[in-house]
Enzyme design. Structure first.
Site, PDB file in Angstrom:
ATOM      1  N   GLU A   1       9.467   1.466  11.156  1.00 36.32           N
ATOM      2  CA  GLU A   1      10.411   2.477  10.601  1.00 36.32           C
ATOM      3  C   GLU A   1       9.875   3.877  10.729  1.00 36.32           C
ATOM      4  O   GLU A   1       9.262   4.215   9.603  1.00 36.32           O
ATOM      5  CB  GLU A   1      11.348   2.282   9.190  1.00 36.32           C
ATOM      6  CG  GLU A   1      12.107   1.031   9.326  1.00 36.32           C
ATOM      7  CD  GLU A   1      12.781   0.847   8.067  1.00 36.32           C
ATOM      8  OE1 GLU A   1      13.529  -0.390   7.953  1.00 36.32           O
ATOM      9  OE2 GLU A   1      13.066   1.785   7.129  1.00 36.32           O
TER      10      GLU A   1
ATOM     11  N   LYS B   1       0.794  -1.048   0.080  1.00 39.62           N
ATOM     12  CA  LYS B   1       0.119   0.127   0.078  1.00 39.62           C
ATOM     13  C   LYS B   1       0.862   1.231  -0.101  1.00 39.62           C
ATOM     14  O   LYS B   1       1.457   1.512   0.982  1.00 39.62           O
ATOM     15  CB  LYS B   1      -0.795  -0.051   1.221  1.00 39.62           C
ATOM     16  CG  LYS B   1      -2.192   0.592   1.034  1.00 39.62           C
ATOM     17  CD  LYS B   1      -2.412   1.958   0.752  1.00 39.62           C
ATOM     18  CE  LYS B   1      -1.821   3.093   2.111  1.00 39.62           C
ATOM     19  NZ  LYS B   1      -1.699   4.237   1.204  1.00 39.62           N
TER      20      LYS B   1
ATOM     21  N   GLU C   1       9.369  16.732  14.851  1.00 39.29           N
ATOM     22  CA  GLU C   1       9.542  16.607  13.580  1.00 39.29           C
ATOM     23  C   GLU C   1       9.069  17.330  12.333  1.00 39.29           C
ATOM     24  O   GLU C   1       7.909  17.233  12.239  1.00 39.29           O
ATOM     25  CB  GLU C   1       9.573  14.834  13.115  1.00 39.29           C
ATOM     26  CG  GLU C   1      10.275  14.561  11.638  1.00 39.29           C
ATOM     27  CD  GLU C   1       9.842  12.972  11.325  1.00 39.29           C
ATOM     28  OE1 GLU C   1       8.777  12.786  11.422  1.00 39.29           O
ATOM     29  OE2 GLU C   1      10.834  12.475  10.580  1.00 39.29           O
TER      30      GLU C   1
END
Ligand code: NAD
Length: 506
Positions: A267, A192, A400
């Site tokens: 990850e 996906k 982030e």
């Protein structure tokens, strides 16, 4: 517009023409499938905000068809010899290389990444396939663990059908990093891709089929993460989810997979420090710090987005980085001169611009950039930006941002550098610059990160483990570490026939 850019745009238009007609569908059991509903979403060009193409939004029927295809194809793929899988995966690598220009141009237009970086992305993707192809014959190898009257040995066997869910930054390369080891191990796959950059995933599916990957071994469902992605992570036929993306999505993936006890490999994000001591080779450190935040538009999980500099050299070092940041060439991704391209999407642009306001309100100085870059009408461009005078407690030092935006903070000594480096929820990478080897070792061992580079920017060697700790992830990729995820270890114990078997009811 330079003649080279003009020529590249014309070429890209040729490559993109095929995507403009009917909506991009899925790829299930070896065939392109239009999608079982008429639901589509628009794929937007980062260059000017125009619609590149329409994409089918995968639903329960599509996800089920793909997972079922992967389940049916699994026994035959599992039972192929490692040598057979090796040959097919080498062919995939060859075909990727032969279409490297198309892959690079489509990736640039779909993601906004600059051609100077994407021109090598297909080669790295091919390398991923070659690397894991050569490991396929040994993937099932185990250990001999002899006991006194029994012989134990282990073998590894592929898990079964796995879900691979990928993000929008360098999507082609990242998908191969997951799909190649899964196939080498003998797993089948449902991929996906991210909804903001779906195009090259379909190229990869077609290339794999042309290379001889049998129908159903790799399937692709396009769609929205919270719908198609979620359904995939919940599907009972899927044994594991390998995911690359944001930390909060990673946590959702874990909980969505919990009822079916899925193995997960995550990850995730990072807020990685580059730590520069006064005794470092400062010329190299400037080059590396600039490269590691402004390359790939700063949309890079391993980017060094926190610049921690020793107070004695802080002002001069930050000045040098600021000067470079101001000189970076922001432009069209297909311009060979471009160093920073547009961000992926309007929503991401708004997020990054929002941090410019946050920096101002937190009292940081903006030493470079700090505004939208006017490159083309409707494009999602920002100026490469450097915040200085920051503190670890500020949001610009903790969250982030995932753009070409660097936050610089001064530290006084080794102890303070370490505590600042570790003062984050993330733990993906750290970069340490020092001329003192003892200090390099002390810092490398104590910094909380899955990967540490000393006196180097991110330099990859495929057998090494890749992954993060804390909110940056669970699990490792690379070399044999990938097979630990995609395979089960089985122990087999044979008796010599000499030991006493307990007698009950005798
Ligand atoms: P994201 O988490 O928004 O999306 C990633 C993928 O997950 C997409 O395909 C999306 O459709 C899907 N998704 C979203 N919600 C889902 C759900 N509930 N269930 C299943 N799938 C779902 O991430 P992004 O914005 O596409 O990518 C940027 C992030 O990826 C950054 O945080 C970056 O650091 C991270 N990243 C990490 C690495 C690494 O190796 N650690 C590499 C690249 C990117």
């Amino acid at each position: 517009m330079s003649p080279a850019l003009e020529a590249n745009i014309e070429k890209a238009n040729g490559y993109l023409a095929r995507w403009r007609g009917v909506p991009l569908g899925h790829f299930i059991a070896g065939r392109s499938e239009p999608g079982s509903s008429r639901d589509v979403f628009e794929n937007i060009s980062p260059v000017d905000g125009s619609v590149l193409n329409q994409v089918s939004s995968g639903n329960e029927r599509d996800v089920d068809a793909a997972a079922t295809a992967a389940q049916r194809a699994f026994p035959a793929w599992r039972d192929k010899s490692g040598d057979e899988r090796r040959a097919i995966l080498h062919k995939v690598a060859e075909l990727i290389e032969s279409r490297r220009e198309e892959i690079a141009f489509v990736e640039c237009m779909d993601t906004g990444q600059a051609l100077r970086f994407m021109s090598g992305a297909a080669l790295r993707a091919a390398e991923n396939f070659r690397f894991f192809a050569d490991r396929a014959p040994g993937a099932s190898d185990g250990l001999a663990l002899p006991a006194a009257e029994h012989m134990n040995y282990t073998i590894r066997q592929p898990l079964g059908p796995v879900a691979i869910i990928t993000p929008w930054n360098t999507p082609f390369m990242l998908s191969t990093w997951k799909i190649a080891p899964a196939l080498a191990a003998g797993c089948t796959v449902v991929h996906k891709p991210a909804e903001w950059s779906p195009l090259t995933a379909t190229l990869l599916a077609q290339i794999m089929t042309e290379a001889g990957v049998p129908a159903g071994v790799v399937n692709l469902v396009n769609g929205i993460g919270e719908q198609a992605g979620k359904l995939l992570t919940e599907h009972p036929a899927i044994r594991a989810t390998a995911f690359i993306g944001e930390s909060r999505t990673g946590s959702l993936i874990m909980s969505q997979g919990a009822p079916t006890l899925k193995r997960v490999h995550l990850e995730l994000g990072g807020k990685n420090p580059v730590i520069v001591f006064e005794d470092a080779d400062l010329d190299r450190a400037v080059d590396a710090a600039v490269f590691m935040i402004y390359s790939l538009n700063g949309e890079r999980c391993t980017s060094s987005s926190r610049l921690l500099v020793q107070a004695s050299i802080y002002e001069s070092f930050v000045d040098r980085v600021a000067e470079r940041a101001r000189k970076l060439k922001v432009g069209h991704p297909l311009d060979p001169a471009t160093e920073v391209g547009p961000l992926i999407h309007q929503r991401h642009l708004s997020k990054v611009l929002g941090y410019f306001d946050i920096a101002r309100s937190e009292g940081a100085q903006i030493r470079a950039g700090g505004a939208r870059a006017e490159v083309s009408k409707g494009g999602f461009y920002v100026q490469p930006t450097l915040f200085a005078g920051a503190k670890s407690s500020m949001r610009i030092a903790r969250e982030e941002i995932f753009g070409p935006v660097l936050t610089a903070i001064a530290f006084s000594d080794e102890a303070e550098a370490l505590s600042m480096a570790n003062d984050t929820q993330y733990g993906l990478t750290a970069y340490i610059w020092t001329g003192d080897s003892g200090r390099a070792l002390r810092m490398a061992h104590r910094v909380e990160a899955g990967m540490v580079w000393v006196n180097s920017e991110n330099n990859r060697h495929l057998p090494t483990p890749f992954g993060g700790i804390k909110a940056s992830g669970i699990g490792r990729d690379g070399g044999d570490y990938s097979f630990d995820f995609y395979m089960e270890t089985k122990n087999i114990c044979l008796a010599h026939g000499t030991h006493r078997v307990p007698k009950l009811g005798a």
